[in-house]
Design an enzyme around this catalytic site. Structure first.
Site, PDB file in Angstrom:
ATOM      1  N   LYS A 106      -1.255  -6.141 -24.859  1.00 53.11           N
ATOM      2  CA  LYS A 106      -2.166  -6.350 -23.407  1.00 53.11           C
ATOM      3  C   LYS A 106      -2.361  -7.787 -23.502  1.00 53.11           C
ATOM      4  O   LYS A 106      -2.644  -8.373 -24.752  1.00 53.11           O
ATOM      5  CB  LYS A 106      -3.290  -5.380 -23.312  1.00 53.11           C
ATOM      6  CG  LYS A 106      -3.742  -5.414 -21.854  1.00 53.11           C
ATOM      7  CD  LYS A 106      -3.086  -4.364 -21.118  1.00 53.11           C
ATOM      8  CE  LYS A 106      -3.461  -4.053 -19.785  1.00 53.11           C
ATOM      9  NZ  LYS A 106      -3.123  -2.949 -19.276  1.00 53.11           N
ATOM     10  N   TYR A 219      -9.904  -0.897  -4.472  1.00 50.91           N
ATOM     11  CA  TYR A 219      -8.729  -0.777  -3.508  1.00 50.91           C
ATOM     12  C   TYR A 219      -7.797  -1.966  -3.938  1.00 50.91           C
ATOM     13  O   TYR A 219      -7.171  -2.802  -2.621  1.00 50.91           O
ATOM     14  CB  TYR A 219      -9.459  -1.013  -1.954  1.00 50.91           C
ATOM     15  CG  TYR A 219      -8.806  -0.217  -0.908  1.00 50.91           C
ATOM     16  CD1 TYR A 219      -8.853   1.240  -0.955  1.00 50.91           C
ATOM     17  CD2 TYR A 219      -8.236  -0.661  -0.051  1.00 50.91           C
ATOM     18  CE1 TYR A 219      -8.170   1.909  -0.103  1.00 50.91           C
ATOM     19  CE2 TYR A 219      -7.523   0.146   1.123  1.00 50.91           C
ATOM     20  CZ  TYR A 219      -7.665   1.456   0.938  1.00 50.91           C
ATOM     21  OH  TYR A 219      -7.072   2.149   1.760  1.00 50.91           O
ATOM     22  N   ALA A 222      -3.739  -0.051  -7.288  1.00 52.50           N
ATOM     23  CA  ALA A 222      -3.547   1.238  -7.651  1.00 52.50           C
ATOM     24  C   ALA A 222      -4.619   1.950  -6.782  1.00 52.50           C
ATOM     25  O   ALA A 222      -4.486   3.201  -6.417  1.00 52.50           O
ATOM     26  CB  ALA A 222      -4.362   1.439  -9.171  1.00 52.50           C
ATOM     27  N   GLY A 223      -5.445   1.445  -6.167  1.00 55.59           N
ATOM     28  CA  GLY A 223      -6.620   2.299  -5.339  1.00 55.59           C
ATOM     29  C   GLY A 223      -6.159   2.422  -4.011  1.00 55.59           C
ATOM     30  O   GLY A 223      -6.149   3.496  -3.603  1.00 55.59           O
ATOM     31  N   TYR A 224      -5.583   1.365  -3.502  1.00 56.56           N
ATOM     32  CA  TYR A 224      -4.929   1.539  -2.217  1.00 56.56           C
ATOM     33  C   TYR A 224      -3.692   2.789  -2.315  1.00 56.56           C
ATOM     34  O   TYR A 224      -3.817   3.535  -1.178  1.00 56.56           O
ATOM     35  CB  TYR A 224      -4.493   0.153  -1.577  1.00 56.56           C
ATOM     36  CG  TYR A 224      -3.322   0.213  -0.536  1.00 56.56           C
ATOM     37  CD1 TYR A 224      -3.670   1.155   0.819  1.00 56.56           C
ATOM     38  CD2 TYR A 224      -1.987   0.009  -0.696  1.00 56.56           C
ATOM     39  CE1 TYR A 224      -2.729   1.419   1.668  1.00 56.56           C
ATOM     40  CE2 TYR A 224      -0.972   0.307   0.339  1.00 56.56           C
ATOM     41  CZ  TYR A 224      -1.192   0.674   1.213  1.00 56.56           C
ATOM     42  OH  TYR A 224      -0.364   1.405   2.455  1.00 56.56           O
TER      43      TYR A 224
HETATM   44  N1  GLU Z   1      -0.805  -2.748 -16.687  1.00 57.98           N
HETATM   45  C1  GLU Z   1      -0.204  -1.529 -16.090  1.00 57.98           C
HETATM   46  C2  GLU Z   1      -0.863  -0.379 -17.327  1.00 57.98           C
HETATM   47  O1  GLU Z   1      -1.984  -0.803 -17.594  1.00 57.98           O
HETATM   48  C3  GLU Z   1       1.419  -1.707 -16.422  1.00 57.98           C
HETATM   49  C4  GLU Z   1       1.968  -1.942 -17.658  1.00 57.98           C
HETATM   50  C5  GLU Z   1       3.396  -2.265 -17.749  1.00 57.98           C
HETATM   51  O2  GLU Z   1       3.977  -2.114 -16.690  1.00 57.98           O
HETATM   52  O3  GLU Z   1       3.749  -2.613 -18.700  1.00 57.98           O
HETATM   53  O4  GLU Z   1      -0.285   0.417 -17.589  1.00 57.98           O
END
Ligand code: GLU
Length: 422
Positions: A106, A219, A222-224
């Site tokens: 991340k 929103y 992901a929310g929308y």
């Molecule tokens: N940020 C998104 C997650 O938390 C997608 C990560 C990705 O596609 O590599 O899953």
């Protein structure tokens, strides 16, 4: 108190629970309790007014036993290294739960992106891409969008990385615009995957969507899309929210119309026909979680369902679109109360799954249509739900611990086969 809300400590507690459930070897437990690599970078940016501002960012690679590291990049004023470490660990579990040939990573930059101009955001993004370039790569670590980053951000990173290399490398990042080798269905993917696991969950729980009410916190992307797809399943979406307010209509809201309103005014608040759950947006967001609904979808940030409000939650089913919205203490309370949680590492894995499809397409230069993407995603999400559900029955643990147990087993098996070197 503050310590309890540290996402990294929560992630470690979840790992402890899963380790106990599967009798994990303490050596492997130790390996998994540390990230493989943590990079902190300083990001000086020339602002539009000529001044220099310094931001801080991170890229954390948690584990790569099953394949290259994978995970999004988040821009947020409150992010820190512990949050990014937790999110990286959750990516390791997420890619393992849905059985992608990836590990977990991340990235994060501590910034309020709403306060920067587009040109400033571009300079910040390019500097960040440059600083993390030595540790990312198409077979090393593949970033993607997360909170407050989007296809444009990915395009800048793809360009910066390609400039360094001297040739275009679309496979180094996913969540790109379609015109640059993005995948059909990537934008809706997190919520589309969430829809497919929700369909599985309501089937086993015998919940009729047409007789159900849903509330959604957040929103953004992901929310929308979650609101839209729950509405399509026939549920009444009675409440939605963003950082500026939470709105309620007992007869149901139209997610597309709410989005139009948000795009025009900057918030869901004030949507015609709805009432505000509270004048104070923080309190309104808290009240949304405690509404009398059947399905609750937290789609914003971490630590919103805690031991403070878990007793007041009325939903029978919580499907997590956000990463880490529920603390381990709240998990125990909700489990005891018979509330089912479809955990983040399963329910929001649609995003990274379609990222994987995008990565395959970028490498083969062959493009799939939306039907192909959705069909593959549905099959993978349904299978993953059932793998976790069976583990939940077999180990007699809650769904989160079951998902973690499944993931940890897969990761440890890969580490055992590869061996500890030297
Ligand atoms: N940020 C998104 C997650 O938390 C997608 C990560 C990705 O596609 O590599 O899953």
């Amino acid at each position: 108190m503050a310590e309890k809300l540290n996402p990294w400590l929560n992630a470690l507690k979840q790992l402890d629970k899963a380790a106990k459930a599967i009798n994990l070897d303490p050596g492997y437990h130790q390996i998994l309790a540390h990230p493989k690599r943590v990079l902190e970078v300083e990001l000086p940016v020339r602002m539009d007014d000529g001044s220099i501002k310094v931001f801080v960012g991170w890229r954390v690679q948690h584990n790569d036993a099953r394949g290259p590291c994978k995970g999004g990049i988040r821009y947020h004023p409150n992010t820190d290294v512990d949050e990014v470490k937790a999110l990286a660990m959750w990516m390791t579990w997420k890619t393992a739960v849905v059985d992608l040939p990836y590990g977990g990573a991340k990235g994060g930059v501590r910034v309020d992106p709403t306060k920067l101009s587009k040109a400033e955001l571009e300079r910040l993004t390019r500097r960040y891409a440059y600083e993390i370039a030595p540790i990312i790569g198409v077979d090393i670590d593949i970033p993607a969008p997360d909170v407050y980053t989007n296809p444009q951000t990915m395009a800048w990173i793809m360009d910066t990385y390609s400039m360094i290399k001297g040739y275009p490398e679309p496979g180094v990042i996913t969540g790109k615009p379609l015109e640059l080798g993005g995948s059909e269905g990537r934008e809706e993917a997190t919520a589309r995957g969430l829809q497919y696991v929700t369909e599985e969950a309501i089937r086993v729980m015998k919940i009729d969507p047409k007789k159900s009410k849903a509330a959604i916190q957040g929103y953004g992307n992901a929310g929308y899309f979650s609101a839209k797809f729950m509405h399509e399943l026939g549920m009444k979406v009675v409440a939605v929210s963003d950082t500026k307010g939470a709105i309620y209509n007992p007869d149901g809201l139209d997610p597309d119309k709410v989005l139009e309103h948000k795009q025009k005014t900057g918030s869901v608040a004030g949507f015609p026909g709805s009432t505000l759950l509270d004048k104070d947006p923080v309190k309104a967001n808290e009240k949304l979680l405690e509404l009398d609904v059947d399905v609750l979808i937290p789609a914003a940030v971490e630590n919103v369902i805690t031991d403070k409000n878990a007793d007041n939650i009325k939903a029978r089913l919580i499907v997590e679109a956000a990463n880490g919205p529920t603390t381990p203490e709240a998990d125990d309370i909700l489990h005891e109360r018979g509330v089912t949680i479809v955990p983040d590492i399963l329910s929001n894995a649609g995003g990274v799954t379609v990222s994987y499809y995008e990565w395959i397409q970028a490498r083969t230069r062959e493009w799939w249509d939306i039907e192909t993407v959705r069909k593959k995603l549905r099959a993978r999400m349904a299978k993953s739900f059932n793998d976790v559900y069976n583990m939940h029955k077999e180990l007699k643990v809650d769904m989160r611990t079951a998902a973690l147990a499944l993931a940890v087993k897969r990761v440890v098996r890969a580490m055992e086969l590869r061996g500890i070197w030297p």
